[in-house]
Enzyme design. Structure first.
Site, PDB file in Angstrom:
ATOM      1  N   THR A 274      35.440  43.841  43.492  1.00 45.19           N
ATOM      2  CA  THR A 274      36.333  42.710  43.724  1.00 45.19           C
ATOM      3  C   THR A 274      36.696  42.060  42.398  1.00 45.19           C
ATOM      4  O   THR A 274      35.931  42.098  41.433  1.00 45.19           O
ATOM      5  CB  THR A 274      35.685  41.645  44.625  1.00 45.19           C
ATOM      6  OG1 THR A 274      34.618  40.997  43.900  1.00 45.19           O
ATOM      7  CG2 THR A 274      35.130  42.248  45.911  1.00 45.19           C
ATOM      8  N   GLU A 275      37.870  41.450  42.368  1.00 44.53           N
ATOM      9  CA  GLU A 275      38.301  40.674  41.200  1.00 44.53           C
ATOM     10  C   GLU A 275      38.971  39.391  41.697  1.00 44.53           C
ATOM     11  O   GLU A 275      40.087  39.428  42.222  1.00 44.53           O
ATOM     12  CB  GLU A 275      39.265  41.479  40.319  1.00 44.53           C
ATOM     13  CG  GLU A 275      38.628  42.689  39.646  1.00 44.53           C
ATOM     14  CD  GLU A 275      37.670  42.348  38.519  1.00 44.53           C
ATOM     15  OE1 GLU A 275      37.559  41.156  38.161  1.00 44.53           O
ATOM     16  OE2 GLU A 275      37.025  43.283  37.996  1.00 44.53           O
ATOM     17  N   VAL A 276      38.277  38.289  41.552  1.00 42.61           N
ATOM     18  CA  VAL A 276      38.781  36.969  41.918  1.00 42.61           C
ATOM     19  C   VAL A 276      39.370  36.313  40.677  1.00 42.61           C
ATOM     20  O   VAL A 276      38.892  36.550  39.555  1.00 42.61           O
ATOM     21  CB  VAL A 276      37.634  36.110  42.496  1.00 42.61           C
ATOM     22  CG1 VAL A 276      38.061  34.666  42.698  1.00 42.61           C
ATOM     23  CG2 VAL A 276      37.136  36.705  43.804  1.00 42.61           C
TER      24      VAL A 276
END
Length: 307
Positions: A274-276
């Site tokens: 994931t990349e927030v």
């Protein structure tokens, strides 16, 4: 896009760092928050409901850091294993806090359906210093390789090794921040003696699939859950996110194992990173944590129904 000077304050442009430059860089790193106060205390609060174990300890001149894993209480060898990792890059706050929030709020609902193994803060030295690298100026998320030079990566690999072939899903929780462009990429270029090439930071959430084990429907299921919480990152004018082709909304691909990335560590059927984007004017810190939780839930639910 932020504009930054090409010169980094450590080293000589065009020359890779040696021991002196690494020591100079290390001297600049200061403790800015508490691993014990912000992470270990929350892990300790989970001990009544989950099994918590220490799987290693970082040993640096500046101090020692115990590494903790959280497991489902009634581990069942007949059930699939689901792996959640956070804080491989210590500065990426929601990866750590999102993993802990997931365990606290959601993990018990999966009891009897799967075995959960959560390593919420792989890099506590980096967490305290809000730093991407470890104390030796190594990126743990390029160090999941045989005979890893990074203590953080080696410890996690040892934790997961007995489960090879049994992990169904692994989700690794990360962030892409403005400081990637202003600090960490310039530092990387300086360390390796290469020119710094400015890039763009995408505004929104995205996922990284594995070019060697593409699971597009899995990625879409994760993003569908996240989209209920926060916005997905759009492609730039080149159809890319951070230099990689967008293969579906909010999805790019990397060769995970070739790059030594954490999501390659278990050999799971379903993997994602994931990349927030915590610096977005459209997202609060709590939304970032919630997005990580949503991603874990989406990943688990898909894997359990497509086992």
């Amino acid at each position: 896009m932020s504009t930054v000077a090409a010169f980094y304050p450590v080293g000589t442009p065009g020359q890779a760092w040696g021991a002196l430059e690494r020591a100079q860089w290390l001297a600049l790193q200061q403790v800015q928050r508490s691993y014990a106060g912000e992470v270990v205390s929350k892990i300790d609060a989970l001990r009544e409901r989950f099994d918590v174990s220490q799987y290693g300890e970082l040993d640096y001149p500046s101090g020692r850091y115990p590494l903790f894993a959280i497991r489902s209480r009634n581990w069942d060898e007949t059930l699939p294993v689901m792996l959640v990792t956070g804080g491989v890059h210590g500065y990426e706050t929601s990866g750590v806090q999102g993993a802990l929030q997931f365990v606290d709020q959601q993990a018990q609902s999966y009891a009897g359906r799967c075995n959960l193994l959560v390593a919420p803060c792989v890099s506590p030295w980096g967490y305290e210093r809000i730093q991407r690298w470890n104390a030796e100026a190594l990126d743990p998320n390029r160090s999941f390789v045989a005979n890893s030079p990074a203590q953080e990566s080696a410890a996690l690999m040892a934790l997961v090794a007995p489960l090879q072939g049994r992990v169904l899903m692994h989700i690794d929780l990360h962030e892409t921040t403005d400081t990637d462009e202003t600090e960490f990429r310039p530092a990387l270029a300086a360390r390796d003696g290469k020119p710094f090439e400015p890039g763009e930071i995408p505004d929104g959430f995205y996922l990284v699939d594995d070019t060697e084990n593409r699971q597009p429907q899995f990625q879409q299921a994760v993003n569908a859950e996240v989209a209920k919480v926060t916005h997905l990152a759009p492609a730039d004018e080149r159809g890319e996110i951070i230099g990689s082709t967008v293969v579906a909304e909010g999805v790019i691909e990397y060769p995970l194992k070739a790059l030594g990335l954490c999501a390659s560590v278990s050999g799971a059927r379903y993997t994602t990173t994931t990349e927030v984007y915590p610096d977005s004017p459209k997202a609060t810190p709590q939304q970032c944590n919630d997005a990580q939780v949503a991603a874990v839930v989406g990943a688990l639910d898909y894997a359990l129904t497509h086992n």
